[in-house]
Design an enzyme around this catalytic site. Structure first.
Site, short mmCIF file in Angstrom:
data_model
loop_
_atom_site.label_atom_id
_atom_site.label_comp_id
_atom_site.label_asym_id
_atom_site.label_seq_id
_atom_site.Cartn_x
_atom_site.Cartn_y
_atom_site.Cartn_z
CD GLU A 1 62.23 47.73 25.56
OE1 GLU A 1 61.73 48.95 24.97
OE2 GLU A 1 61.43 47.17 24.64
CG HIS B 1 69.32 64.73 -1.49
ND1 HIS B 1 69.95 65.32 -2.14
CD2 HIS B 1 69.23 63.32 -1.91
CE1 HIS B 1 70.34 64.24 -2.98
NE2 HIS B 1 69.89 63.02 -3.22
CE LYS C 1 55.32 49.51 30.49
NZ LYS C 1 55.29 48.02 30.57
O1 PA5 Z 1 59.67 44.28 23.39
C1 PA5 Z 1 58.95 44.70 25.04
O2 PA5 Z 1 58.81 43.49 25.74
C2 PA5 Z 1 58.00 45.54 25.46
O3 PA5 Z 1 59.04 46.65 24.31
C3 PA5 Z 1 56.55 45.17 25.07
O4 PA5 Z 1 56.28 44.80 23.36
C4 PA5 Z 1 55.73 46.77 25.31
O5 PA5 Z 1 56.06 47.31 25.81
C5 PA5 Z 1 54.44 46.18 24.75
O6 PA5 Z 1 54.33 45.86 26.11
P1 PA5 Z 1 52.90 44.52 26.09
O7 PA5 Z 1 52.08 44.59 24.49
O8 PA5 Z 1 52.51 43.79 27.04
O9 PA5 Z 1 51.56 45.52 25.92
#
Ligand code: PA5
Length: 455
Positions: free
Chosen positions: A279, A308, A422
């Site tokens: 990410e 394996h 989203k």
């Molecule tokens: O790293 C990030 O910002 C995302 O992966 C969030 O952790 C994830 O989308 C969850 O978001 P939130 O904590 O707002 O629910």
């Protein structure tokens, strides 16, 4: 003893002909210095809050853990991504090592089967639900929260509040408003710490303290690693060096990063890493707006299990992977393999050896196999499996990720690519304000059928 980073087989040698040569590192010195200064600047501007977390004040968490100890022995985290993966990674790492008797479940999906499995296992009167979401609006977390809330109200009437803890932004978001309305116990996700960098905040520390993990030792480990990672000399800073070497491999087209723990307890750490690396570095644009489509796909594998399953591909398939082994030097729990058939050469060599010896020998054997095949690899060695070394590991990889982002001239803290999905979810689920998008999606779905694209 500190966490060790063995980068021998990331460097050029006769066996690793496409390895990184000393002059390539030298040529990138100025680039690394620039990345270092950008980090210093970001820290000054309070953008990289995770750097300051080793000094985090844990008093409130300890008070909470003491307070709920008598009444609860099970916690269910309702969260996803950065609000769940670190919690699971820490618990998996230490639950057997430390014989943790409190249970932690992580509900990080909206799969009804997952939800049923968790709810079937917990004893509701002894269970706390920790709703974790930085934004306070994430659809997955909010939907599981609403289901749990309904259930708790049915079972406990007005006492349902005792079973809920909320961890969210200090001021913003729907959930912060709920804390006020419902009077829930609450914790905070600091605004200057991104979701996937937040495991050493209340996000990861509350559930850890609850199950009996020593969170102060975790932070001590992070602090020790911070000192190592503040060294501006790339050759002396494990996070910087690993980032630079991985980026240089990416630039040679090696776009897959395999993390392969030789230890089941460390397997979920590889999952935590997967999110962090993917990410943070998977980006279309650099910070100047140029289209660059950069990133390295993180893959997790487990030693010896995946020897394996995957190693054939890693050794003989396309040379597009950089592998990181996670190894553990000292095992608290072990088994001796008994010498039951001394007359049989097929098994006699195993007799009298420990399982951990076999596991570590197999790790080294895979390292040798990859190296002999010219495949770059490195090893992170945990001297022991404990909070200190986990804190070191987490901190090293957070710095490594941000440093790699700076080298690549991208923003490692954002995730614009997640937004489209989203928005489509909101539209299809009928959220107010997304009607136009819903109509477009409906037209597209209909056209799939009309064009006969679904057999
Ligand atoms: O790293 C990030 O910002 C995302 O992966 C969030 O952790 C994830 O989308 C969850 O978001 P939130 O904590 O707002 O629910």
């Amino acid at each position: 003893m500190a966490l060790k980073f063995d980068f021998t087989h990331l460097l050029y040698s006769e066996t690793i002909p496409n390895g990184i040569k000393p002059d390539e590192i030298e040529k990138n010195r100025a680039r690394a210095e620039d990345a270092h200064h950008k980090i210093i600047n970001d820290r000054k501007n309070d953008i990289l809050g995770f750097y300051e977390l080793p000094d985090f004040d844990t008093k409130k968490i300890h008070a909470f853990a003491n307070d709920v100890r008598e009444d609860f022995d099970c916690m269910v985290v309702l969260g996803i991504g950065g609000s769940a993966l670190g919690n699971r990674a820490l618990y998996t790492a230490l639950k057997t090592e430390k014989n943790l008797d409190r249970k932690l479940y992580i509900a990080d999906n909206v799969d009804p089967y997952m939800m049923k499995e968790i709810l079937d296992q917990v004893e509701l009167p002894r269970t706390l639900f920790n709703v974790i979401t930085k934004s306070g609006t994430t659809a997955e977390t909010m939907s599981t929260y609403l289901i749990v809330l309904n259930m708790l109200r049915d079972v406990f009437g007005p006492d349902y509040k005792k079973h809920v803890v909320v961890t969210t932004d200090a001021e913003k978001g729907f959930l912060r408003q709920l804390i006020v309305k419902e009077g829930y116990r609450d914790f905070v996700v600091p605004g200057n710490v991104g979701g996937r960098f937040s495991v050493l905040t209340d996000v990861g520390l509350v559930s850890s303290a609850f199950v009996g993990i020593d969170i102060d030792k975790l932070l001590e480990g992070a602090k020790a690693m911070r000192t190592r990672c503040e060294n501006e000399d790339v050759m002396k800073n494990p996070a910087y060096l690993n980032a630079l070497l991985h980026v240089l491999y990416m630039e040679k087209g090696m776009n897959i990063s395999v993390m392969m723990p030789y230890s089941n307890p460390l397997y979920d750490m590889a999952d935590w890493y997967r999110q962090l690396w993917a990410e943070s570095l998977g980006k279309r644009y650099d910070v100047d707006g140029n289209e660059i489509f950069v990133g390295q796909t993180p893959v997790k594998a487990l030693g010896t299990t995946d020897q394996h399953s995957q190693v054939q591909l890693y050794v003989e398939g396309p040379c597009d992977k950089v592998t990181t082994f996670l190894g553990l030097e000292k095992f608290t729990w072990d088994y001796e393999i008994p010498a039951i058939y001394p007359e049989r050469d097929e098994v006699n060599y195993l007799g009298g050896q420990s399982l951990s010896t076999l596991l570590n020998v197999e790790r080294q054997a895979t390292e040798i196999a990859l190296t002999d095949a010219g495949r770059p690899n490195c090893t992170i060695l945990f001297p022991t499996l404990d909070e200190h070394h986990l804190g070191e590991f987490i901190f090293m990889y957070e710095v490594q990720t941000v440093f790699a982002g700076k080298l690549l001239n991208i923003d490692p803290l954002d995730q614009p690519g997640v937004e489209a999905g989203k928005i489509a979810t909101y539209a299809m689920m009928g959220k107010k304000g997304f009607d136009e998008r819903r109509k477009e999606i409906e037209r597209f779905m209909k056209s799939k059928i009309e064009k006969g694209r679904i057999l």
